[in-house]
Scaffold this active site. Structure first.
Site, PDB file in Angstrom:
ATOM      1  N   ARG A   1       2.287   9.495  -5.788  1.00 36.12           N
ATOM      2  CA  ARG A   1       1.975  10.811  -6.407  1.00 36.12           C
ATOM      3  C   ARG A   1       2.477  10.884  -7.853  1.00 36.12           C
ATOM      4  O   ARG A   1       2.610   9.873  -8.514  1.00 36.12           O
ATOM      5  CB  ARG A   1       2.551  11.975  -5.588  1.00 36.12           C
ATOM      6  CG  ARG A   1       2.368  11.877  -4.084  1.00 36.12           C
ATOM      7  CD  ARG A   1       0.924  11.820  -3.662  1.00 36.12           C
ATOM      8  NE  ARG A   1       0.813  11.973  -2.199  1.00 36.12           N
ATOM      9  CZ  ARG A   1      -0.164  11.486  -1.479  1.00 36.12           C
ATOM     10  NH1 ARG A   1      -1.147  10.804  -2.038  1.00 36.12           N
ATOM     11  NH2 ARG A   1      -0.215  11.678  -0.183  1.00 36.12           N
TER      12      ARG A   1
ATOM     13  N   HIS B   1       1.655   5.306  -1.724  1.00 37.01           N
ATOM     14  CA  HIS B   1       1.295   6.486  -2.524  1.00 37.01           C
ATOM     15  C   HIS B   1       2.569   7.080  -3.113  1.00 37.01           C
ATOM     16  O   HIS B   1       3.473   7.467  -2.363  1.00 37.01           O
ATOM     17  CB  HIS B   1       0.594   7.531  -1.655  1.00 37.01           C
ATOM     18  CG  HIS B   1      -0.703   7.035  -1.093  1.00 37.01           C
ATOM     19  ND1 HIS B   1      -1.894   7.161  -1.754  1.00 37.01           N
ATOM     20  CD2 HIS B   1      -0.972   6.364   0.054  1.00 37.01           C
ATOM     21  CE1 HIS B   1      -2.863   6.608  -1.030  1.00 37.01           C
ATOM     22  NE2 HIS B   1      -2.328   6.114   0.067  1.00 37.01           N
TER      23      HIS B   1
ATOM     24  N   ASP C   1       1.323   2.486   3.481  1.00 35.54           N
ATOM     25  CA  ASP C   1       0.489   3.681   3.295  1.00 35.54           C
ATOM     26  C   ASP C   1       1.351   4.943   3.394  1.00 35.54           C
ATOM     27  O   ASP C   1       0.880   6.003   3.810  1.00 35.54           O
ATOM     28  CB  ASP C   1      -0.678   3.736   4.285  1.00 35.54           C
ATOM     29  CG  ASP C   1      -1.763   4.714   3.837  1.00 35.54           C
ATOM     30  OD1 ASP C   1      -1.735   5.142   2.670  1.00 35.54           O
ATOM     31  OD2 ASP C   1      -2.631   5.057   4.665  1.00 35.54           O
TER      32      ASP C   1
ATOM     33  N   HIS D   1      -4.929  -0.707   5.496  1.00 32.34           N
ATOM     34  CA  HIS D   1      -4.433   0.039   6.669  1.00 32.34           C
ATOM     35  C   HIS D   1      -5.356  -0.090   7.881  1.00 32.34           C
ATOM     36  O   HIS D   1      -5.870   0.900   8.390  1.00 32.34           O
ATOM     37  CB  HIS D   1      -4.161   1.512   6.345  1.00 32.34           C
ATOM     38  CG  HIS D   1      -5.212   2.221   5.536  1.00 32.34           C
ATOM     39  ND1 HIS D   1      -6.543   2.219   5.869  1.00 32.34           N
ATOM     40  CD2 HIS D   1      -5.123   2.942   4.400  1.00 32.34           C
ATOM     41  CE1 HIS D   1      -7.210   2.925   4.978  1.00 32.34           C
ATOM     42  NE2 HIS D   1      -6.378   3.373   4.073  1.00 32.34           N
TER      43      HIS D   1
ATOM     44  N   ALA E   1      -3.509  14.675   5.604  1.00 35.57           N
ATOM     45  CA  ALA E   1      -3.345  13.368   6.254  1.00 35.57           C
ATOM     46  C   ALA E   1      -2.325  12.531   5.500  1.00 35.57           C
ATOM     47  O   ALA E   1      -2.395  12.405   4.282  1.00 35.57           O
ATOM     48  CB  ALA E   1      -4.690  12.648   6.287  1.00 35.57           C
TER      49      ALA E   1
ATOM     50  N   HIS F   1       3.317  14.296   1.658  1.00 35.52           N
ATOM     51  CA  HIS F   1       2.764  15.642   1.425  1.00 35.52           C
ATOM     52  C   HIS F   1       3.918  16.600   1.682  1.00 35.52           C
ATOM     53  O   HIS F   1       4.706  16.383   2.611  1.00 35.52           O
ATOM     54  CB  HIS F   1       1.623  15.949   2.403  1.00 35.52           C
ATOM     55  CG  HIS F   1       0.398  15.115   2.179  1.00 35.52           C
ATOM     56  ND1 HIS F   1      -0.563  15.422   1.239  1.00 35.52           N
ATOM     57  CD2 HIS F   1      -0.011  13.967   2.769  1.00 35.52           C
ATOM     58  CE1 HIS F   1      -1.518  14.514   1.271  1.00 35.52           C
ATOM     59  NE2 HIS F   1      -1.222  13.615   2.181  1.00 35.52           N
TER      60      HIS F   1
ATOM     61  N   HIS G   1     -10.628   1.277   1.362  1.00 35.48           N
ATOM     62  CA  HIS G   1     -10.394   2.200   2.476  1.00 35.48           C
ATOM     63  C   HIS G   1     -11.663   2.138   3.327  1.00 35.48           C
ATOM     64  O   HIS G   1     -12.678   2.755   2.991  1.00 35.48           O
ATOM     65  CB  HIS G   1     -10.151   3.626   1.964  1.00 35.48           C
ATOM     66  CG  HIS G   1      -9.854   4.594   3.072  1.00 35.48           C
ATOM     67  ND1 HIS G   1      -8.698   5.339   3.123  1.00 35.48           N
ATOM     68  CD2 HIS G   1     -10.551   4.924   4.189  1.00 35.48           C
ATOM     69  CE1 HIS G   1      -8.698   6.088   4.225  1.00 35.48           C
ATOM     70  NE2 HIS G   1      -9.828   5.850   4.880  1.00 35.48           N
TER      71      HIS G   1
ATOM     72  N   LYS H   1      -8.965  -0.195  -6.166  1.00 30.08           N
ATOM     73  CA  LYS H   1      -9.079   0.417  -4.837  1.00 30.08           C
ATOM     74  C   LYS H   1     -10.371   1.198  -4.710  1.00 30.08           C
ATOM     75  O   LYS H   1     -10.643   2.099  -5.507  1.00 30.08           O
ATOM     76  CB  LYS H   1      -7.888   1.359  -4.616  1.00 30.08           C
ATOM     77  CG  LYS H   1      -7.955   2.201  -3.348  1.00 30.08           C
ATOM     78  CD  LYS H   1      -7.716   1.363  -2.093  1.00 30.08           C
ATOM     79  CE  LYS H   1      -7.829   2.174  -0.820  1.00 30.08           C
ATOM     80  NZ  LYS H   1      -6.695   3.046  -0.553  1.00 30.08           N
TER      81      LYS H   1
ATOM     82  N   ASN I   1      -5.005   7.310  -6.180  1.00 27.43           N
ATOM     83  CA  ASN I   1      -5.703   8.568  -5.854  1.00 27.43           C
ATOM     84  C   ASN I   1      -4.910   9.795  -6.304  1.00 27.43           C
ATOM     85  O   ASN I   1      -4.520  10.638  -5.513  1.00 27.43           O
ATOM     86  CB  ASN I   1      -6.047   8.649  -4.353  1.00 27.43           C
ATOM     87  CG  ASN I   1      -4.835   8.556  -3.436  1.00 27.43           C
ATOM     88  OD1 ASN I   1      -3.819   7.957  -3.788  1.00 27.43           O
ATOM     89  ND2 ASN I   1      -4.932   9.155  -2.266  1.00 27.43           N
TER      90      ASN I   1
ATOM     91  N   HIS J   1       0.878  -1.191   0.000  1.00 24.14           N
ATOM     92  CA  HIS J   1       0.000   0.000   0.000  1.00 24.14           C
ATOM     93  C   HIS J   1       0.905   1.228   0.000  1.00 24.14           C
ATOM     94  O   HIS J   1       1.468   1.601   1.028  1.00 24.14           O
ATOM     95  CB  HIS J   1      -0.902   0.002   1.237  1.00 24.14           C
ATOM     96  CG  HIS J   1      -1.895   1.124   1.242  1.00 24.14           C
ATOM     97  ND1 HIS J   1      -3.229   0.934   1.578  1.00 24.14           N
ATOM     98  CD2 HIS J   1      -1.783   2.443   0.962  1.00 24.14           C
ATOM     99  CE1 HIS J   1      -3.866   2.090   1.495  1.00 24.14           C
ATOM    100  NE2 HIS J   1      -3.005   3.032   1.135  1.00 24.14           N
TER     101      HIS J   1
HETATM  102  O1  DOR Z   1      -3.436   9.465   5.637  1.00 22.82           O
HETATM  103  C1  DOR Z   1      -3.739   9.143   4.494  1.00 22.82           C
HETATM  104  N1  DOR Z   1      -3.143   9.696   3.411  1.00 22.82           N
HETATM  105  N2  DOR Z   1      -4.718   8.251   4.327  1.00 22.82           N
HETATM  106  C2  DOR Z   1      -5.200   7.963   3.104  1.00 22.82           C
HETATM  107  O2  DOR Z   1      -6.100   7.173   3.031  1.00 22.82           O
HETATM  108  C3  DOR Z   1      -4.690   8.660   1.911  1.00 22.82           C
HETATM  109  C4  DOR Z   1      -3.353   9.175   2.121  1.00 22.82           C
HETATM  110  C5  DOR Z   1      -2.933  10.166   1.054  1.00 22.82           C
HETATM  111  O3  DOR Z   1      -3.120   9.856  -0.130  1.00 22.82           O
HETATM  112  O4  DOR Z   1      -2.409  11.210   1.402  1.00 22.82           O
HETATM  113 ZN    ZN Z   2      -3.417   5.041   1.370  1.00 18.89          ZN
END
Ligand code: DOR
Ligand code: ZN
Length: 342
Positions: free
Chosen positions: A20, A18, A244, A172, A260, A248, A138, A99, A44, A16
């Site tokens: 970007r 991310h 996960d 998660h 988040a 950011h 999720h 997803k 996402n 899992h």
């Molecule tokens: O904390 C998170 N950040 N939870 C998620 O489900 C998505 C993720 C994000 O893409 O930033």
């Molecule tokens: Zn995630």
């Protein structure tokens, strides 16, 4: 504590992740591809990955960002309830899973499922079940933040019952309720992050607010963390590691309205070695970070051995590339294990 000074993990997988896009992708992808053999990539983006064209070009951008690393990106598609059977049949071999995000539940999920009613989800889920495409979810409602995952349990049950052939991964997980549910349905599996094995809500908000530990789902109670940790340490056969890791930029974390996501890619394996060593469970770590996922997803990852040595690793304060940056979990702290560069 053991007296070990070296340790190896084979074919580590992060189920899992991310990554970007753009410069952030270029910054963070190598921080996974240099140490993992493969990773399941979440869809996402803005806009989310919903077409074959978008999927294939994202895969290529990931490949380019990982340069010559031995690494497979297992990319997912963003769930929509009206995908046709023909579309899914055509895209099946290019994805590892789909997803599902409830609409608005987290970062970039505004176009997610507006209803979690099985009948609304049925067209896509029934095609996925027939085609053998796993479903990652999720699992949170819009309820009170500490109860969102618990409230989602009946939804997991309704989908698991309605589609017994569909492989479902509760992503998660953060609660004992989710661990308990794993034993009730053959077709339910789960991933758990690094931070949810380590922290509770107290670490996020019990003292000074810690934006770099804020994620969704939020970390829960000590008894939840214990249930997750015990399951991971004993290599529960349905529980996989999925970081996960969700980067950011610093200014979106250290501000009013913190995004988040916890960024753990560069430290995840070292911290897992430390954690499993502390509990005398290192023998189970390879199952948790690789073998269980290989079985659940029927994967044969690229061969890759990561060597750890017991030597201090000072976690960088920040990772940067061009105009992008990201602060890792444990920034400026010292870890007990380092990865030996080959
Ligand atoms: O904390 C998170 N950040 N939870 C998620 O489900 C998505 C993720 C994000 O893409 O930033
Ligand atoms: Zn995630």
């Amino acid at each position: 504590m053991s007296s070990l000074t070296t340790f190896e993990i084979h074919e580590p997988l992060d189920m899992h992740l991310h990554l970007r896009d753009g410069d952030m992708l270029k910054l963070v992808a190598p921080l996974t591809s240099e140490t993992f053999s493969g990773a399941l990539i979440m869809p996402n983006l803005v806009p989310p990955i919903t077409t074959k064209e978008a999927l294939l070009s994202y895969k290529q951008r990931i490949k380019d960002a990982c340069k010559d690393d031995i690494f497979d990106a297992y990319v997912t598609l963003f769930f929509q309830s009206d995908y046709s059977y023909e579309f899914l049949e055509d895209i099946k071999d290019d994805i590892i899973a789909i997803k599902l995000y409830p609409a608005g539940i987290t970062t970039n999920s505004e176009t997610g499922a507006s209803s979690m009613d099985v009948e609304v989800l049925r067209p896509t889920l029934s095609s996925m079940s027939k085609l053998g495409i796993p479903l990652c979810i999720h699992g949170e409602t819009n309820g009170f933040v500490m109860d969102r995952e618990k409230e989602f349990m009946p939804i997991y049950e309704s989908i698991a019952k309605a589609f017994p052939e569909l492989k479902i991964i509760m992503e998660h997980i953060t609660t004992k309720d989710a661990i308990d549910l794993l034993d009730k349905y053959d077709n339910l599996h789960a991933s758990v992050t690094l931070q949810h094995l380590l922290i509770t809500l107290d670490d996020v908000a019990g003292g000074m607010l810690q934006p770099h530990l804020f994620c969704k789902p939020i970390a829960k109670r000590p008894e939840d963390r214990s249930a997750l940790l015990n399951a991971a340490l004993k290599a529960h056969p349905k529980l996989m590691f999925g970081s996960d890791s969700a980067p950011h930029p610093k200014h979106k974390k250290e501000c009013c309205g913190c995004a988040a996501g916890v960024f753990t890619s560069p430290i995840a394996l070292q911290v897992l070695v430390e954690l499993f060593e502390k509990h005398n469970c290192l023998d189970n770590l390879n199952d948790f970070v690789s073998l269980t996922a290989q079985k659940v997803y029927e994967l044969t990852p690229k061969k890759k051995t990561i060597k750890f040595i017991k030597k201090d690793f000072l976690v960088p304060a920040i990772y940067e590339y061009k105009n992008e940056n990201v602060v890792p979990m444990y920034a400026n702290e010292t870890l007990a294990w380092s990865i030996e560069k080959s």
